[in-house]
Design an enzyme around this catalytic site. Structure first.
Site, PDB file in Angstrom:
ATOM      1  N   LYS A  46      21.505 -42.865 -16.063  1.00  0.00           N
ATOM      2  CA  LYS A  46      20.274 -42.080 -16.026  1.00  0.00           C
ATOM      3  C   LYS A  46      19.647 -42.096 -17.412  1.00  0.00           C
ATOM      4  O   LYS A  46      20.350 -42.228 -18.425  1.00  0.00           O
ATOM      5  CB  LYS A  46      20.567 -40.632 -15.621  1.00  0.00           C
ATOM      6  CG  LYS A  46      19.391 -39.908 -15.005  1.00  0.00           C
ATOM      7  CD  LYS A  46      19.207 -40.298 -13.547  1.00  0.00           C
ATOM      8  CE  LYS A  46      18.186 -39.405 -12.855  1.00  0.00           C
ATOM      9  NZ  LYS A  46      18.103 -39.694 -11.420  1.00  0.00           N
ATOM     10  N   GLY A  74       9.699 -26.809  -3.349  1.00  0.00           N
ATOM     11  CA  GLY A  74       9.155 -27.946  -4.082  1.00  0.00           C
ATOM     12  C   GLY A  74       8.289 -28.823  -3.205  1.00  0.00           C
ATOM     13  O   GLY A  74       8.749 -29.360  -2.194  1.00  0.00           O
ATOM     14  N   VAL A 131       8.663 -36.004  -2.660  1.00  0.00           N
ATOM     15  CA  VAL A 131       9.717 -35.953  -1.646  1.00  0.00           C
ATOM     16  C   VAL A 131       9.548 -34.732  -0.750  1.00  0.00           C
ATOM     17  O   VAL A 131       9.613 -34.827   0.479  1.00  0.00           O
ATOM     18  CB  VAL A 131      11.109 -35.950  -2.295  1.00  0.00           C
ATOM     19  CG1 VAL A 131      12.200 -35.767  -1.238  1.00  0.00           C
ATOM     20  CG2 VAL A 131      11.345 -37.242  -3.067  1.00  0.00           C
ATOM     21  N   GLY A 146       6.639 -31.629  -4.278  1.00  0.00           N
ATOM     22  CA  GLY A 146       6.383 -32.906  -4.927  1.00  0.00           C
ATOM     23  C   GLY A 146       6.328 -34.008  -3.886  1.00  0.00           C
ATOM     24  O   GLY A 146       6.188 -33.750  -2.685  1.00  0.00           O
TER      25      GLY A 146
END
Length: 351
Positions: free
Chosen positions: A81, A181, A185, A183
């Site tokens: 990452k 959330g 997704v 966003g």
């Protein structure tokens, strides 16, 4: 900064790179957790952090999670990452992204970068100007593009699996789902769930974005201070990590926690706490593997969306195996998943 080797989340990472470029404004940390199964693959996340320690903790947890995610998804990839420290709305520049690309290139393919929070397909194309080791790129060039729809598909399939396991239901008609959330997704997940007949409650720090997602799902917007305690069948965290914590866990009124956010458990003991409350937890890195599965089919240079979808459809099988072992061994699902992944990368024993 906390000494890296003594950091609580270090977990024997193979390599940690601190990349800095004063002129370009680059401050980034790249974590390579494990390359037993292949080159370390994982997204580039751009975010502001209160301290450098916070950024280090994030990259260590996220890269370890990628090792586990890739292993349980059956990918020939290790875990890595990158965190790019800065505000994704105001701090991006071609020079910054080019500098990050050079830092990734210096690793010689040990780390394969993809899109994550705060980054876009356009950003990945900028980074690709300096390195071939970057994916999640423009479909016009034969790549998979924005991976969020594939992530959302995997979450949908996981929710269906959890509902069947916990509630004995073969469909989502009337199932109440709270999504934290809105966003890329979260919004696509809401749409997919709405199409399956689920009743959607959605919350986001941006009320306009939340309303747009709710409209696509014929759902309802609720406050960000209400979503974790909503009376629902499924809670789907799709924003920040560590939302299952000491402050939230006592107020949960859901039967299932299954969402796309990484590192949903603030600490491992919170998985135990969920199990003690009779709440089924679907390990996040199993549920949200659709995005990296999508990326993995870019790596070989022969991207095929049909093959990607077929691979993602195996996620429920993995969850079923985890839940079966969890019940048999009286272990929380996250512990079972960790042990399975550790075995696959040669770092543990089977549960």
């Amino acid at each position: 900064m906390t000494a890296v080797f003594n950091h609580g989340e270090f977990d024997h990472h193979e390599q940690i790179v601190f990349a800095h470029d004063y002129k370009a404004g680059l401050q980034a940390i790249i974590g390579i957790h494990d390359t037993t199964l292949g080159p370390a693959a994982g997204g580039v996340r751009m975010s502001t952090y209160h301290t450098s320690d916070d950024a280090l903790t994030d990259v260590l947890r996220l890269s370890r999670g990628m090792s586990y995610k890739n292993a349980l998804a059956g990918l020939a990839l290790g875990g890595g990452k990158a965190v790019l420290i800065g505000n994704p709305r105001t701090d991006k520049s071609p020079e910054l992204l080019a500098s990050l690309g050079k830092a990734i290139n210096h690793l010689g393919g040990r780390y394969l970068a993809a899109e994550d929070v705060g980054m876009t397909v356009v950003d990945m194309e900028e980074i690709a100007g300096q390195t071939a080791h970057v994916f999640g790129r423009d479909p016009k060039a034969g790549y998979g593009g924005e991976p969020s729809p594939m992530t959302a598909l995997g979450v949908l399939l996981s929710i269906q699996s959890c509902v069947k396991y916990t509630l004995g239901r073969n469909n989502l008609d009337g199932i109440r789902v709270a999504i934290q959330g809105a966003g890329a997704v979260g919004t696509d997940l809401a749409r997919r769930l709405g199409e399956e007949g689920a009743q959607i409650l959605i919350a986001d720090v941006d009320p306009i974005r939340a309303q747009a997602a709710a409209d696509k799902a014929r759902g309802q917007v609720i406050g960000i201070d209400q979503v974790l305690s909503a009376d629902v069948d499924v809670l789907a965290p799709c924003a920040l990590g560590a939302v299952i914590n000491d402050a939230s866990i006592g107020s949960l009124r859901t039967k299932i926690v299954c969402g796309a956010a990484n590192n949903q458990l603030s600490e491992p003991r919170h998985g135990v706490a969920l199990a003690q409350r009779g709440i089924l937890y679907a390990p996040d890195y199993v549920v949200n593997a659709g995005g990296i599965i999508n990326v993995s089919y870019e790596v070989g240079g022969s991207y095929d969306s049909a093959k990607v979808i077929k691979h993602i459809q195996k996620i429920p099988q993995t969850l079923e195996a985890i839940f079966a072992t969890s019940a048999r061994e009286s272990l929380p699902p996250d512990v079972v998943a960790d042990k399975m992944a550790q075995r696959l990368i040669g770092r543990g024993t089977p549960p």
